[in-house]
Write an enzyme that holds these catalytic residues in place. Structure first.
Site, PDB file in Angstrom:
ATOM      1  N   ASP A  70      41.702  55.608  34.397  1.00 33.52           N
ATOM      2  CA  ASP A  70      40.140  56.003  35.140  1.00 33.52           C
ATOM      3  C   ASP A  70      40.189  56.949  35.960  1.00 33.52           C
ATOM      4  OD1 ASP A  70      39.177  53.495  33.808  1.00 33.52           O
ATOM      5  OD2 ASP A  70      39.633  52.250  35.472  1.00 33.52           O
ATOM      6  N   LYS A 127      42.858  43.297  34.212  1.00 31.27           N
ATOM      7  CA  LYS A 127      43.531  44.668  34.701  1.00 31.27           C
ATOM      8  C   LYS A 127      44.556  44.291  35.796  1.00 31.27           C
ATOM      9  CE  LYS A 127      39.823  47.815  33.720  1.00 31.27           C
ATOM     10  NZ  LYS A 127      38.841  48.957  34.181  1.00 31.27           N
TER      11      LYS A 127
END
Ligand code: ATR
Length: 283
Positions: A109, A72
């Site tokens: 997210d 990420k």
């Protein structure tokens, strides 16, 4: 037999390990449901090969990919354009790959966290009171950022490794107050929402130790762990009269936001999809 598609938009998820990812189930459900000419595949890629793989994807017909552990942070460095939220979080979970080879990084997210909360608890208002966040990893960072942006007056943050919580406070500002685990009791009188972002309570991990008897029944308790669907943390909170939010919806809504980047429409998180993923978790 499924008909083969000509020149489909390729999408997928890149990480290692990747075998247990639920993302292919989720995205292929929507691709099928909306009749898109697309396909979503899991791609096992090591740290060594990550950058080369990303640079090659647009040439292969990929329209976008999700990025998961451990890439990420590296994903940001490969991008030509980085959305503000991904830049602030220092991590991207969604890349959109343009035909001209340009890569656009985003992080969905926070969106997933918030949509799930709004869907489950539509009367929740950020201004009602402070939040308490347990854990200081990547998930925690996205959630605190989102809570602050929504207008939560203060976020109490506690973590096993207190230094990590302090780093997060440095990055996200002085509305974040780091507290020791032993001092949780005092914060519990005040908070309107508690979010567990640690891996405690997940299948195969230790259970959370928490001063449940100090819980206020008006506090909403949210766990981002989704396997099991209802963690012991949530069960204990329900016993004390609290309303709870399960983590599966966050997974599904962050996926919906990624899908929207690639296919241009926000797909629906249906009960049928929830059942499909739940069955997959049991398998
Ligand atoms: P993510 O990016 O998915 O949030 P992470 O960065 O690995 O994942 O963070 C996991 C969180 O769970 C951290 O807050 C971690 O605490 P540390 O920062 O002290 O490692 C927390 N965690 C994991 N196992 C734990 C345990 N046994 N007890 C307490 N906290 C734990």
């Amino acid at each position: 037999m499924r008909k083969s598609k000509s020149n489909p938009i390729l999408t997928g998820v890149i990480g290692t390990p990747i075998g247990h990812s639920l993302s292919p189930t989720i995205h292929n459900y929507w691709i099928e449901k909306y009749g898109e000419n697309g396909i979503y595949i899991p791609l096992e890629v090591s740290r060594t090969h990550f950058r080369d793989v990303i640079k090659t994807l647009p040439k292969m017909g990929f329209g976008g990919v999700n990025i998961t552990i451990p890439h990420k942070e590296a994903a940001l460095l490969c991008a030509d354009l980085v959305a503000d939220n991904a830049a602030l979080l220092g991590a991207a979970n969604t890349l959109s790959l343009r035909k001209n080879g340009k890569i656009y990084a985003n992080n969905t997210d926070g969106y997933g966290f918030l949509q799930n909360l709004k869907e489950t608890e539509p009367t929740w208002r950020a201004v009602t009171g402070p939040a308490l966040v347990l854990g200081a990893g990547g998930g925690s960072r996205a959630i605190i950022y989102t809570l602050l942006r929504e207008g939560v007056p203060k976020v109490y943050l506690t973590n096993r490794t207190i230094e990590r919580a302090k780093l997060l406070q440095n990055d996200l500002g002085n509305r974040v107050k780091v507290i020791e685990y032993a001092d949780l009791g005092t914060a519990l009188n005040e908070v309107s929402i508690i979010v567990n972002t640690t891996s405690l309570g997940m299948i195969g991990q230790p259970e959370m130790k928490f001063p449940y008897d100090s819980l206020n029944h008006r506090t909403i308790v949210y766990d981002i762990v989704y396997n099991p669907l209802k963690t012991d943390f949530l069960k204990q909170a329900e016993i004390r009269g609290c309303r709870t939010v399960e983590g599966l919806g966050m997974l599904l809504h962050q996926a919906a936001n990624s899908y929207q980047f690639w296919f241009g429409k926000l797909p629906e998180v249906t009960p049928e999809l929830k059942n499909l993923v739940t069955e997959k978790l049991k398998a």
